[in-house]
Design an enzyme around this catalytic site. Structure first.
Site, PDB file in Angstrom:
ATOM      1  N   ASN A 119      31.509  88.914  45.024  1.00 21.67           N
ATOM      2  CA  ASN A 119      32.699  88.594  44.236  1.00 21.67           C
ATOM      3  C   ASN A 119      32.249  87.959  42.930  1.00 21.67           C
ATOM      4  O   ASN A 119      31.508  86.973  42.938  1.00 21.67           O
ATOM      5  CB  ASN A 119      33.608  87.613  44.986  1.00 21.67           C
ATOM      6  CG  ASN A 119      34.892  87.335  44.232  1.00 21.67           C
ATOM      7  OD1 ASN A 119      35.773  88.187  44.155  1.00 21.67           O
ATOM      8  ND2 ASN A 119      34.995  86.146  43.656  1.00 21.67           N
ATOM      9  N   GLU A 120      32.689  88.542  41.814  1.00 19.33           N
ATOM     10  CA  GLU A 120      32.352  87.988  40.500  1.00 19.33           C
ATOM     11  C   GLU A 120      30.877  87.584  40.434  1.00 19.33           C
ATOM     12  O   GLU A 120      30.529  86.440  40.132  1.00 19.33           O
ATOM     13  CB  GLU A 120      33.249  86.801  40.168  1.00 19.33           C
ATOM     14  CG  GLU A 120      34.700  87.172  39.987  1.00 19.33           C
ATOM     15  CD  GLU A 120      35.582  86.026  39.536  1.00 19.33           C
ATOM     16  OE1 GLU A 120      36.636  86.286  38.928  1.00 19.33           O
ATOM     17  OE2 GLU A 120      35.204  84.863  39.784  1.00 19.33           O
ATOM     18  N   GLU A 174      41.506  91.330  39.611  1.00 17.65           N
ATOM     19  CA  GLU A 174      42.119  90.009  39.627  1.00 17.65           C
ATOM     20  C   GLU A 174      42.801  89.727  38.295  1.00 17.65           C
ATOM     21  O   GLU A 174      42.274  90.042  37.225  1.00 17.65           O
ATOM     22  CB  GLU A 174      41.083  88.898  39.862  1.00 17.65           C
ATOM     23  CG  GLU A 174      40.530  88.793  41.252  1.00 17.65           C
ATOM     24  CD  GLU A 174      39.617  87.580  41.404  1.00 17.65           C
ATOM     25  OE1 GLU A 174      39.802  86.593  40.646  1.00 17.65           O
ATOM     26  OE2 GLU A 174      38.719  87.612  42.255  1.00 17.65           O
ATOM     27  N   GLU A 222      41.252  75.634  44.430  1.00 20.12           N
ATOM     28  CA  GLU A 222      42.183  76.520  43.731  1.00 20.12           C
ATOM     29  C   GLU A 222      43.615  76.401  44.251  1.00 20.12           C
ATOM     30  O   GLU A 222      44.410  77.323  44.108  1.00 20.12           O
ATOM     31  CB  GLU A 222      41.684  77.974  43.826  1.00 20.12           C
ATOM     32  CG  GLU A 222      40.383  78.185  43.080  1.00 20.12           C
ATOM     33  CD  GLU A 222      39.922  79.628  43.072  1.00 20.12           C
ATOM     34  OE1 GLU A 222      39.887  80.232  41.992  1.00 20.12           O
ATOM     35  OE2 GLU A 222      39.603  80.145  44.161  1.00 20.12           O
ATOM     36  N   LYS A 223      43.969  75.239  44.786  1.00 23.38           N
ATOM     37  CA  LYS A 223      45.307  75.091  45.367  1.00 23.38           C
ATOM     38  C   LYS A 223      46.411  75.120  44.315  1.00 23.38           C
ATOM     39  O   LYS A 223      47.576  75.368  44.634  1.00 23.38           O
ATOM     40  CB  LYS A 223      45.395  73.812  46.192  1.00 23.38           C
ATOM     41  CG  LYS A 223      45.104  72.522  45.468  1.00 23.38           C
ATOM     42  CD  LYS A 223      45.179  71.340  46.433  1.00 23.38           C
ATOM     43  CE  LYS A 223      44.737  70.045  45.776  1.00 23.38           C
ATOM     44  NZ  LYS A 223      43.283  70.029  45.491  1.00 23.38           N
ATOM     45  N   PHE A 224      46.070  74.860  43.044  1.00 23.37           N
ATOM     46  CA  PHE A 224      47.075  74.943  41.990  1.00 23.37           C
ATOM     47  C   PHE A 224      47.014  76.266  41.230  1.00 23.37           C
ATOM     48  O   PHE A 224      47.659  76.421  40.194  1.00 23.37           O
ATOM     49  CB  PHE A 224      46.943  73.766  41.021  1.00 23.37           C
ATOM     50  CG  PHE A 224      47.335  72.447  41.639  1.00 23.37           C
ATOM     51  CD1 PHE A 224      48.636  72.221  42.050  1.00 23.37           C
ATOM     52  CD2 PHE A 224      46.397  71.447  41.827  1.00 23.37           C
ATOM     53  CE1 PHE A 224      49.004  71.018  42.631  1.00 23.37           C
ATOM     54  CE2 PHE A 224      46.748  70.244  42.404  1.00 23.37           C
ATOM     55  CZ  PHE A 224      48.055  70.019  42.813  1.00 23.37           C
ATOM     56  N   HIS A 225      46.229  77.210  41.722  1.00 23.73           N
ATOM     57  CA  HIS A 225      46.200  78.563  41.153  1.00 23.73           C
ATOM     58  C   HIS A 225      47.392  79.333  41.702  1.00 23.73           C
ATOM     59  O   HIS A 225      47.628  79.375  42.904  1.00 23.73           O
ATOM     60  CB  HIS A 225      44.894  79.250  41.553  1.00 23.73           C
ATOM     61  CG  HIS A 225      44.596  80.495  40.789  1.00 23.73           C
ATOM     62  ND1 HIS A 225      45.394  81.621  40.839  1.00 23.73           N
ATOM     63  CD2 HIS A 225      43.570  80.805  39.954  1.00 23.73           C
ATOM     64  CE1 HIS A 225      44.862  82.565  40.081  1.00 23.73           C
ATOM     65  NE2 HIS A 225      43.767  82.091  39.531  1.00 23.73           N
ATOM     66  N   TRP A 244      41.729  76.437  36.530  1.00 18.97           N
ATOM     67  CA  TRP A 244      40.400  76.049  36.054  1.00 18.97           C
ATOM     68  C   TRP A 244      40.323  75.898  34.542  1.00 18.97           C
ATOM     69  O   TRP A 244      39.249  75.562  34.021  1.00 18.97           O
ATOM     70  CB  TRP A 244      39.357  77.066  36.529  1.00 18.97           C
ATOM     71  CG  TRP A 244      39.789  78.497  36.392  1.00 18.97           C
ATOM     72  CD1 TRP A 244      40.390  79.266  37.348  1.00 18.97           C
ATOM     73  CD2 TRP A 244      39.681  79.339  35.236  1.00 18.97           C
ATOM     74  NE1 TRP A 244      40.653  80.533  36.862  1.00 18.97           N
ATOM     75  CE2 TRP A 244      40.226  80.605  35.570  1.00 18.97           C
ATOM     76  CE3 TRP A 244      39.157  79.138  33.958  1.00 18.97           C
ATOM     77  CZ2 TRP A 244      40.274  81.659  34.671  1.00 18.97           C
ATOM     78  CZ3 TRP A 244      39.204  80.201  33.053  1.00 18.97           C
ATOM     79  CH2 TRP A 244      39.765  81.433  33.419  1.00 18.97           C
ATOM     80  N   ARG A 260      30.724  77.241  45.248  1.00 26.86           N
ATOM     81  CA  ARG A 260      30.585  78.616  45.709  1.00 26.86           C
ATOM     82  C   ARG A 260      29.407  79.249  44.977  1.00 26.86           C
ATOM     83  O   ARG A 260      28.901  78.694  44.010  1.00 26.86           O
ATOM     84  CB  ARG A 260      31.866  79.424  45.489  1.00 26.86           C
ATOM     85  CG  ARG A 260      32.241  79.652  44.031  1.00 26.86           C
ATOM     86  CD  ARG A 260      33.497  80.502  43.923  1.00 26.86           C
ATOM     87  NE  ARG A 260      33.727  80.963  42.555  1.00 26.86           N
ATOM     88  CZ  ARG A 260      34.723  81.766  42.191  1.00 26.86           C
ATOM     89  NH1 ARG A 260      35.571  82.208  43.091  1.00 26.86           N
ATOM     90  NH2 ARG A 260      34.870  82.141  40.938  1.00 26.86           N
TER      91      ARG A 260
END
Length: 661
Positions: A148-149, A307, A355-358, A315, A110
């Site tokens: 974003n960020e 956020e 980010e599926k485990f976020h 991460w 990204r």
């Protein structure tokens, strides 16, 4: 007409494009159940909104925004410019970011763009304009969210496009190349420039790059990212007047590349992302420091937590899940230190992608889970806390903080690689927290007149004006503590000659002849029983009195802690890094001298803060310890309900927000 922001915002990033439409109705139903009132939409949607240049597909986003509005959930709408689509990178590879060693950062992650790229700017503004024209007066819209960020992954780009932009920035800053040569000290190592055309970014070089060149490149890079924000913001203000515009900062512990003190005046609302460092068992201390700094960036005004994570992130090296009650403690801390809203990344935990485990507000396990039950409880609690919105902190102590001093302090070729800018700032903040005292973390150029105690940790670079502000505060009666490696250079990273600590020498009444940094693992003992490491100095008194001196190390017998009467106040100097217990004792002494009292009497594990408003004051209490506490405070506990007549029982891990009688 667009909506007003919620009184106390609660929600998070909503990414319905990751899910089939059959899930959307369930989403809005659960949002109502949890008390969600604001969601961020469209952050990473560019590739689905503009599938080819200038061809926009808004139908799915129309449906999402309308659905949210129908269920009374307000929208923080992103301009969707955070990550360019694959077709844009393929058509214009010259817009890709490049590292200092020449490595190109390719698409697949990204933020794959050079902040100085005119190609990126052109396409981003076209999308931004299309978004504003379509949604600028939508009834659900409460806030615009640019990018974003910004700078999270691409803050420093060293490509040829950046080089050209850097030269233009330098020409505007210095006017002529002779001024640049003077500022950069280019007589050293034959670095003299005959024209701006010869200047490059500080790419990988055979030896240490020019330090002022490195410092200016960081200033330039922060400014370039800010310029992208301002360009989009101006489009939004033109087409959607009256709707506030923000972008999410990343204040501690994530990113240091942006000077957010220079960014804050350009946003309508300061918002921030914060994630607890899972490896730190006392991560709540970093959270408190970060939130105090965000409030300082916001000029003391309330801010929005854009956020955080409901539980584990994806991460960090070891992504530790939050334990029962930790979510509520984190949230109450952010509110205590100035937030007027709590948003999360993200609403529903992703089933695919990096980010599926976020963690999400709706976890993979669904609503039959501890996480969901805590989310619903949090929403109900925030409903009872709405009256705190708009109130502000009211503190007698300030810590001075400057991103540019951070950059300069940690440049290469310095006396010791063990000197880290945040060390003393965090240690002093920790000591104040344990003493039960609130603190503002502010820029050195701030008005210091209202503070009883001002702490100045490792402020390596400082302007004459900022040094004069500190001197005036002390002369008017404040107590100040300046630590080692402060006041050493000016804004061009030029040594202030005549003896350290340069800009603060006369204020402190000391003169340092030579730094005597310590070897790795070496410690020094002081004659008051305290112990230091990392740093010592060959210091001479020039009006100050010695409070404690070294008994061993490189300079035995030399003062390590001094005190100097100046005007109506006093200025202390600390020439080593004290171990935390000794620093705690010193801070206690300074608080007593400055006549600063705690919010409530301190107790082990207790964090206490106060916010004041026109209609009263609120004390925020968090018990980070394992033992129950009895806290002397009178009022109504808005979290648990009920009135306390002078003593509040606070169990291990519990929180309270007390409207004071």
């Amino acid at each position: 007409m667009p909506s007003a922001l919620p009184t106390l915002a609660f929600g998070g990033d909503y990414n319905p494009e990751q899910w089939p439409r059959s899930v959307w109705e369930d989403d809005v139903r659960l949002m109502r159940e949890a008390g969600v009132n604001l969601v961020t939409v469209g952050v990473f949607s560019w590739a689905l909104l503009e599938r080819s240049p200038g061809t926009f597909t808004f139908d799915w986003l129309d449906d999402v925004v309308d659905l949210l509005h129908a269920h009374e959930v307000k929208v923080d709408l992103a301009t969707a410019t955070a990550s360019p689509p694959a077709w844009l990178a393929r058509a214009h590879p010259e817009m890709l970011p490049v590292r200092a060693d020449g490595t190109v950062l390719w698409p697949g992650g990204r933020q794959g763009f050079c902040p100085s790229s005119p190609v990126y700017r052109e396409h981003a503004l076209r999308l931004c304009r299309a978004m504003a024209e379509r949604y600028g007066d939508h009834d659900a819209l409460a806030l615009w969210h640019v990018g974003n960020e910004l700078g999270c992954h691409n803050a420093l780009c060293y490509c040829d496009v950046s080089a050209e932009a850097f030269r233009g920035w330098l020409a505007a800053r210095y006017g002529d190349v002779d001024r640049l040569n003077d500022a950069w000290g280019t007589a050293f190592w034959s670095q003299h420039y005959e024209s701006f055309d010869q200047v490059l970014p500080p790419r990988v070089a055979p030896a240490f790059p020019n330090p002022t060149q490195q410092l200016d490149f960081r200033r330039f890079s922060s400014d370039q990212l800010l310029a992208n924000f301002v360009a989009e913001r101006d489009v939004l203000r033109e087409l959607s007047p009256g709707v506030p515009v923000t972008t999410n900062f990343m204040v501690m512990p994530t990113v240091r590349e942006m000077d957010y003190f220079s960014w804050a005046p350009e946003v309508d609302l300061v918002s921030n992302d914060h994630y607890v460092t899972a490896a730190d068992p006392e991560g709540h201390r970093g959270l408190a420091f970060s939130s105090d700094l965000v409030r300082g960036v916001a000029g003391g005004r309330p801010w929005l937590l854009m956020e955080q994570s409901v539980s584990a992130v994806n991460w960090q090296p070891r992504n530790v899940a939050k334990r029962p009650g930790e979510l509520l403690r984190n949230c109450v801390q952010h509110l205590a230190h100035g937030a007027d809203g709590l948003l999360f990344f993200q609403w529903r935990a992703s089933r695919a992608g990096a980010e599926k485990f976020h963690a999400g507000l709706v976890p993979h396990a669904g609503t039959d889970s501890r996480v969901w039950r805590e989310v619903v409880e949090l929403g109900a609690t925030l409903g009872r806390l709405e009256e705190i919105a708009g109130s502000r902190a009211d503190n007698d102590v300030a810590i001075l903080f400057d991103w540019q001093a951070w950059w300069a302090c940690e440049l290469d070729s310095h006396p010791s690689e063990d000197v880290h800018y945040l060390d003393m700032a965090h240690a002093l903040h920790r000591a104040l927290l344990d003493h039960g005292v609130g603190v503002d973390v502010v820029h050195p150029d701030s008005d210091l007149g209202g503070y009883r105690l001002v702490l100045v940790p490792t402020l390596y670079t400082v302007t004459d004006a900022a040094a004069a502000r500190l001197e005036a505060a002390v002369a008017s009666g404040a107590t100040a503590l300046v630590t080692y490696f402060s006041g050493i250079v000016d804004e061009d990273d030029h040594i202030r000659l005549g003896g350290y600590p340069g800009a603060f020498r006369e204020l402190l009444g000391v003169r340092v002849q030579e730094f005597t940094p310590l070897r790795e693992g070496e410690r020094v003992h002081l004659d008051d029983g305290s112990v230091g490491d990392v740093w010592s100095e060959d210091l001479r008194l020039a009006g100050a009195e010695a409070v404690a001196s070294y008994v061993d190390g490189p300079v035995p017998g030399v003062p390590a802690l001094t005190r100097h009467a100046h005007g109506q106040g006093t200025a202390w100097y600390l020439a080593t890094r004290l171990e935390q217990p000794a620093l705690d004792a010193l801070v206690g002494r300074l608080l007593a001298e400055a006549d600063v009292v705690p919010v409530v009497p301190p107790a082990p594990g207790l964090e206490a803060s106060r916010r004041r408003g026109d209609d009263g004051s609120w004390v925020f209490l968090v018990n980070h310890g394992r033992d129950p506490l009895e806290v002397p405070v009178a009022g109504v506990d808005l979290v648990a309900g009920g009135h306390t007549d002078g003593v509040l029982s606070l169990g291990p891990g519990a929180v309270a927000v007390v409207r004071e009688d």
